[in-house]
Design an enzyme around this catalytic site. Sequence first.
Site, PDB file in Angstrom:
ATOM      1  N   HIS A 276       0.829  -1.213   0.000  1.00 17.23           N
ATOM      2  CA  HIS A 276       0.000   0.000   0.000  1.00 17.23           C
ATOM      3  C   HIS A 276       0.857   1.254   0.000  1.00 17.23           C
ATOM      4  CE1 HIS A 276       0.278   0.858   4.382  1.00 17.23           C
ATOM      5  NE2 HIS A 276       0.225  -0.444   4.544  1.00 17.23           N
ATOM      6  N   ASP A 288       6.383   0.553   6.495  1.00 19.15           N
ATOM      7  CA  ASP A 288       4.930   0.422   6.324  1.00 19.15           C
ATOM      8  C   ASP A 288       4.412   1.570   5.469  1.00 19.15           C
ATOM      9  OD1 ASP A 288       2.323  -0.355   6.544  1.00 19.15           O
ATOM     10  OD2 ASP A 288       2.066   0.308   8.598  1.00 19.15           O
ATOM     11  N   GLU A 322      -4.810   1.831   2.682  1.00 17.70           N
ATOM     12  CA  GLU A 322      -4.922   0.656   3.567  1.00 17.70           C
ATOM     13  C   GLU A 322      -5.106   1.096   5.002  1.00 17.70           C
ATOM     14  OE1 GLU A 322      -3.763  -2.412   6.378  1.00 17.70           O
ATOM     15  OE2 GLU A 322      -2.692  -0.550   6.063  1.00 17.70           O
ATOM     16  N   GLU A 323      -4.374   2.138   5.395  1.00 12.51           N
ATOM     17  CA  GLU A 323      -4.277   2.479   6.821  1.00 12.51           C
ATOM     18  C   GLU A 323      -5.586   2.930   7.450  1.00 12.51           C
ATOM     19  OE1 GLU A 323      -1.968   1.614   8.500  1.00 12.51           O
ATOM     20  OE2 GLU A 323      -0.081   1.675   7.411  1.00 12.51           O
ATOM     21  N   ASP A 350       3.250  -6.437   3.211  1.00  9.48           N
ATOM     22  CA  ASP A 350       2.879  -5.356   4.121  1.00  9.48           C
ATOM     23  C   ASP A 350       3.239  -5.734   5.554  1.00  9.48           C
ATOM     24  OD1 ASP A 350       1.860  -3.042   5.214  1.00  9.48           O
ATOM     25  OD2 ASP A 350      -0.222  -3.722   5.168  1.00  9.48           O
ATOM     26  N   HIS A 420       3.956   2.676  12.361  1.00 10.18           N
ATOM     27  CA  HIS A 420       3.065   3.823  12.604  1.00 10.18           C
ATOM     28  C   HIS A 420       3.678   4.885  13.525  1.00 10.18           C
ATOM     29  CE1 HIS A 420      -0.718   1.123  11.747  1.00 10.18           C
ATOM     30  NE2 HIS A 420       0.143   1.131  10.753  1.00 10.18           N
TER      31      HIS A 420
HETATM   32 ZN    ZN Z   1       0.810  -1.422   6.262  1.00  9.37          ZN
END
Ligand code: ZN
Length: 453
Positions: A276, A288, A322-323, A350, A420
């Site tokens: 993503h 990520d 995606e998030e 991912d 994140h």
């Molecule tokens: Zn991800």
Amino acid sequence: MKKTLFLLLFFAYSSFAQNTDSLQIRKIYDEILTNGECYKTLTHLCKNIGPRLSGSAGAAKAVEYTKKVMEDYGFEKVFLQDVMVPHWVRGAKEEAYIENGKTKTKVPVVALGGSVATPLAGIKAEVIEVRTFEELKALGEAKVKGKIVLFNRPMDPTKINTFEAYAGAVGQRGNGASEAAKYGAVGAIVRSMTTLQDDIPHTGGMRYAPGIPMIPTAAISTNGANLLSKLLKENPKLKFYFKQNCETLPDAPSHNVIGEIRGTEKPDEIIVIGGHLDSWDLAEGAQDDGSGCVQAIEVLRAMKALGIKPKRTIRAVMFMNEENGLRGGTKYADLAKQNNEKHIAAIESDNGGFTPRGFGMVGTSEQISKVTVYKNLLAPYGLAEIGRGSGGADIGPLGNLGTLLIGFKPDSQRYFDFHHAKNDNLEAVNERELQLGAASMAALVYLIDKYGL
Ligand SMILES: [Zn+2]
């Protein structure tokens, strides 16, 4: 007698085929480990574009950039799919402190994605700590009303696969605010989803349940959560203050980015490799999921460089959102259905760009067994864990169309050091590990393309 001859031929052939395949896989690894360009692409994505949350200028730039990279490689078809995405913005940096008598101690927090803001002056209230929703329910409105709930269940350190530990804790982040609001809480503070004890808070998506007041929610660093918990035991009357300025804007137009090499024999059968393109706003989104995107592009680049002409159509897909919404993955599958496309397999990267360990799959036993037969060929490259497992969020919706879903599994030990958080930057990614991941997927794509499913 005849039968014996046939079997002899069969075994002779299959060992010949295996030999050919193992040589081709060696070539794929050699190409990517020698001439790989995925780290270079990731460097641009991280350093020249940076954070790419859905709806942001960074996300739009990343769409243009990855499209151009694939066009410059000369992939046969490079195109965009339109998709409307949520547009949440963080606003000014959050503030938080513990007020214990006359002492104020600042602690690091970040608003969770999708959360509402606090009032302009912030929120200050007493804190009630829980580890589970059951505990919260047992306390009920009598103990929770008017307070800030601290959800402080750590990721279980005894789980060897950290994604299992994540799965066991992340419900607090996703649903904590609404669960707390059910009993009259005014805010929810969630322990960061990381296996480290440090001062870096980790954001992530959350959802409000319909019909329940929307209260602001933030992640606190693990050290901050430990401190708050310790002080609460000494003084249950202490107060917590936090202020955040986030906002949900109207949905914004965005895109999935797709590059493909068309199949020579069965162009209607599609194999997808994807990641993503969106990332959280606090960092460059290197692990990520910049890694997954550049690895997908690298698979096609390497096939082209080696002159591999696939029988089936191979696509690199950069999914959007995606998030905080999964709109890109959902749209991709909707269009695949509408256009009657036959996706035989979809591989998602991912889980970070770390050292490859294998592939987890979601599909029928028959589909899965057709991939597990390649264990011998892939084991020399460290791909030992091949079997039933989990696929990936973006490719998930393709599962309804009968596609075999394959999740690339790298080593999971360090992923949640960065996930994140503000340190998910290029420096978190090792070039060689990133290349090995791309090569793993390229080898698997080569085999699935050659023998089908
Ligand atoms: Zn991800």
